[in-house]
Design a protein around this motif. Structure first.
Motif, PDB file in Angstrom:
ATOM      1  N   LYS A 160      48.208  45.342  38.191  1.00 52.00           N
ATOM      2  CA  LYS A 160      47.615  45.078  39.503  1.00 52.00           C
ATOM      3  C   LYS A 160      47.002  43.683  39.566  1.00 52.00           C
ATOM      4  O   LYS A 160      47.153  42.969  40.559  1.00 52.00           O
ATOM      5  CB  LYS A 160      46.545  46.129  39.811  1.00 52.00           C
TER       6      LYS A 160
ATOM      7  N   ILE B  47      44.793  45.782  46.665  1.00 52.25           N
ATOM      8  CA  ILE B  47      44.943  45.640  45.213  1.00 52.25           C
ATOM      9  C   ILE B  47      43.569  45.559  44.551  1.00 52.25           C
ATOM     10  O   ILE B  47      43.326  46.196  43.513  1.00 52.25           O
ATOM     11  CB  ILE B  47      45.771  44.381  44.866  1.00 52.25           C
TER      12      ILE B  47
ATOM     13  N   ASP C 226      49.696  41.097  39.819  1.00 60.30           N
ATOM     14  CA  ASP C 226      50.221  41.059  41.181  1.00 60.30           C
ATOM     15  C   ASP C 226      49.277  40.289  42.097  1.00 60.30           C
ATOM     16  O   ASP C 226      49.711  39.478  42.935  1.00 60.30           O
ATOM     17  CB  ASP C 226      50.410  42.487  41.708  1.00 60.30           C
TER      18      ASP C 226
ATOM     19  N   GLN D  92      41.965  48.914  44.351  1.00 62.81           N
ATOM     20  CA  GLN D  92      42.631  49.717  43.323  1.00 62.81           C
ATOM     21  C   GLN D  92      42.170  49.313  41.928  1.00 62.81           C
ATOM     22  O   GLN D  92      41.971  50.171  41.053  1.00 62.81           O
ATOM     23  CB  GLN D  92      44.154  49.561  43.443  1.00 62.81           C
ATOM     24  N   CYS D  93      42.000  48.020  41.721  1.00 61.80           N
ATOM     25  CA  CYS D  93      41.535  47.523  40.423  1.00 61.80           C
ATOM     26  C   CYS D  93      40.133  48.042  40.104  1.00 61.80           C
ATOM     27  O   CYS D  93      39.848  48.448  38.973  1.00 61.80           O
ATOM     28  CB  CYS D  93      41.547  45.988  40.402  1.00 61.80           C
TER      29      CYS D  93
END
Length: 245
Positions: A129, A186, A132, A189-190
């Protein structure tokens, strides 16, 4: 039991107690060392995680500033379309609508080039992640801000109403919004993957900002003089336009 047997029995008892004591000492020593090592690893993982998340957070804040500036530019363009006669007077108001992005790439380089980083983080999905995010960040810098800045500079070379109105503010604002939304997802999510909440990150951010206070002060002074310079350039341009030059 005679004295000889008593002495032999006592010797065995002492020997066994020595063995037990030695064994316990070894277990405690290595067990404590293992606990200390695990604690150090956990602290290292936490510090690295917080540093990376802090970098992602500050990157998003910089991008948000760029996005806001682009939206100001879009409004200026719409206003200019309604009053084309102000094209020369408005020229330098467009300049700050494309911010300069200067990301701190220290953490990205450490993250990308040091294999120990992956071992320390010990979370493959988190690593993917973050990778990305950094990839998207570079795209945003090059393909959104960098590309539009190039178009704006070209328009400045021979500023006309047609060139001003052809600048693709609406498309750039659209791309900026889409990419930022993706990168914010993202980022969230991290945080979830590593068990970090907003309070944790806020506390870490405050500590980092205290250490960098002198640099922030220097940056703020630079921004003041940059703004003054821009205002002086606009005043000079307006005076020239008013004088018929």
């Amino acid at each position: 039991m005679d004295k000889k047997d008593n002495k032999s029995h006592q010797w065995w008892n002492d020997f066994l107690m020595t063995i037990i004591a030695t064994t316990l000492s070894i277990v405690l020593t290595f067990g404590t060392a293992a606990l200390v090592d695990r604690k150090k690893e956990a602290n290292s993982r936490r510090q690295m995680t917080m540093s990376i998340l802090y970098d992602l957070k500050t990157s998003l804040e910089q991008m948000q500033e760029c996005d806001s500036a682009l939206r100001v530019g879009l409004e200026l363009q719409i206003a200019l379309a309604g009053d084309p006669s102000s094209v020369n007077a408005q020229k330098y108001y467009f300049s700050p609508t494309v911010r300069t992005l200067e990301f701190n790439e220290t953490f990205e380089k450490i993250f990308s080039s040091n294999i120990e980083t992956f071992n320390t983080l010990d979370n493959v999905l988190f690593v993917e992640k973050v990778s990305d995010f950094y990839y998207q960040r570079q795209l945003y810098s090059d393909d959104v801000i960098g590309s539009f800045r190039h178009d704006l500079n070209e328009a400045f070379d021979s500023w006309t109403i047609d060139k001003a109105l052809k600048l693709d503010y609406s498309g750039t604002v659209f791309m900026s919004g889409i990419m930022m939304s993706h990168m914010k997802a993202i980022f969230e999510q991290c945080k979830e993957l590593m068990g970090v909440d907003d309070d944790d990150l806020t506390a870490f951010t405050q500590i980092r900002q205290q250490h960098r206070q002198s640099r922030f002060y220097s940056d703020s002074i630079l921004e003041v003089y940059e703004q003054e310079m821009l205002e002086n350039v606009m005043r000079l341009q307006e005076a020239q336009d008013g004088g018929g030059r």
